[in-house]
Scaffold this active site. Structure first.
Site, PDB file in Angstrom:
ATOM      1  CD  GLU A 292      -3.456  -0.562   0.663  1.00 15.52           C
ATOM      2  OE1 GLU A 292      -3.431   0.682   0.568  1.00 15.52           O
ATOM      3  OE2 GLU A 292      -4.174  -1.512   0.690  1.00 15.52           O
TER       4      GLU A 292
HETATM    5 ZN   LIG Z   1      -6.800  -0.457  -2.841  1.00 14.55          ZN
END
Ligand SMILES: [Zn+2]
Length: 353
Positions: A292
């Site tokens: 992320e």
């Molecule tokens: Zn995502």
């Protein structure tokens, strides 16, 4: 044009000490000088792909990579979105160890896509001994911009006005990253993008799957800001062996990312649901990782792309030379839990992988 480019690449590689001169052509690949992601990223043409590319930008950039690489980067289509857009696959290398990178399942989380297109260029266009050795050991497949319908709308979900159920936004579409459950019969899976990735997994059985997303902004108690978070499979259905290899991937990405001054990697607080790609491909036995990238301000977008690029290159390199599997998985425990959201900052992304 191609010869000009080849000359430029050759010059750049020679300058960086990455390409052996002709007299040393017989040198075994193992003796080739190490190449770092930081060196490689400087070779990639700066205008290859925008930071938030449209599907058309992706198509054009991939076509250029295929052309510049003289076919060493191969292009394909593994399915179609509900609006008929191509779900694009790009492949570099022809080695026995297969890797699968997926970018932009959530249409409003774009930065893995330019990172992957640059990585394809960096691994496919130069033709040094290091590159040839790497390509002989691994085959890297990339599903580039897995959610093109969401990308054109800058939205998380795919486009499906009939979508309903727990992981849908009614009238909008499905959250693709809840439909990778390997236990769901394909005929019962309503999401074409997830079906296509699952099908490709079964066709190639990749040793490694890495899924690139974006999150909001988070700060540790000591004031440092998270630039990326990672997580390995956490479903109870994943074997301990697959958890271990996922943790090795996490360590590798942490190391590759934090070579960039100012980068700081934390552990993503993700769930156990088996439809999340991180869990689904772990259940199937792959070393599986979620990455992320934080949605940092505009002036740090290039930095974020470079760190994701570095993660992709380092993972491929570690798979090619085997060093990835010698990584101590316990070092994943040193990756700290992600801190709270940055004060005063409204969340702009649905922070649920
Ligand atoms: Zn995502």
């Amino acid at each position: 044009m191609r010869s000009t480019l080849a000359a430029l690449v050759t010059t750049a590689l020679l300058g960086a000490g990455l390409l052996a001169p002709p007299a040393a052509a017989a040198t075994p690949p193992a003796a080739a000088p190490p190449v770092t992601p930081e060196q490689l990223v400087t070779l990639v043409p700066s205008r290859l792909v925008p930071s938030q590319p449209s599907p058309g930008d992706v198509r054009r950039a991939l076509a250029r990579v295929a052309r510049d690489s003289a076919g060493r980067v191969r292009l394909g289509v593994i399915g179609r979105s509900n609006e008929g857009r191509a779900l694009r696959l790009a492949t570099v290398g022809h080695g026995p160890t297969r890797l699968l990178y997926v970018t932009q399942q959530h249409g409003d989380e774009p930065l893995g896509t330019p990172a992957a297109i640059r990585a394809l260029w960096a691994l496919g266009v130069p033709d040094s001994a290091w590159h040839r050795a790497l390509r002989s050991r691994v085959t890297i497949d990339v599903v580039v911009q897995a959610n093109p319908d969401g990308a054109v709308r800058d939205q998380r979900w795919n486009h499906d006005p009939s979508a309903s159920g727990e992981y849908a936004e009614p009238g909008v579409g499905y959250d693709i990253n809840r439909y990778h459950n390997p236990l769901t019969p394909t005929g019962d899976n309503p999401v074409p993008e997830a079906r296509a990735v699952l099908r490709w997994w079964h066709r190639t059985e990749p040793r490694i799957v890495v899924d690139y997303h974006m999150q909001g902004r988070y700060q540790q108690p000591d004031g440092r800001e998270t630039t990326a978070s990672v997580l390995w499979p956490t479903s109870a259905l994943v074997t301990p062996a697959a958890v271990t290899t996922g943790r090795q991937l996490a360590v590798r990405t942490d190391e590759a990312t934090t070579r960039f001054p100012g980068a700081y990697v934390t552990r993503y607080p993700g769930g156990d649901y088996e439809g999340i790609a991180r869990n689904g491909y772990g259940i199937l036995g792959s070393a599986s990782l979620l990455v992320e990238l934080s949605a940092l301000p505009h002036d740090r977008v290039e930095f974020q792309i470079r760190t994701a690029f570095a993660s992709m290159i380092a993972t491929a390199q570690g798979a090619a030379d085997g060093s990835l599997w010698r990584t101590d998985p316990a070092r994943a425990d040193r990756i700290p839990a992600r801190g709270p959201a940055l004060p005063g900052l409204a969340a702009t992304l649905h922070d649920a992988a």
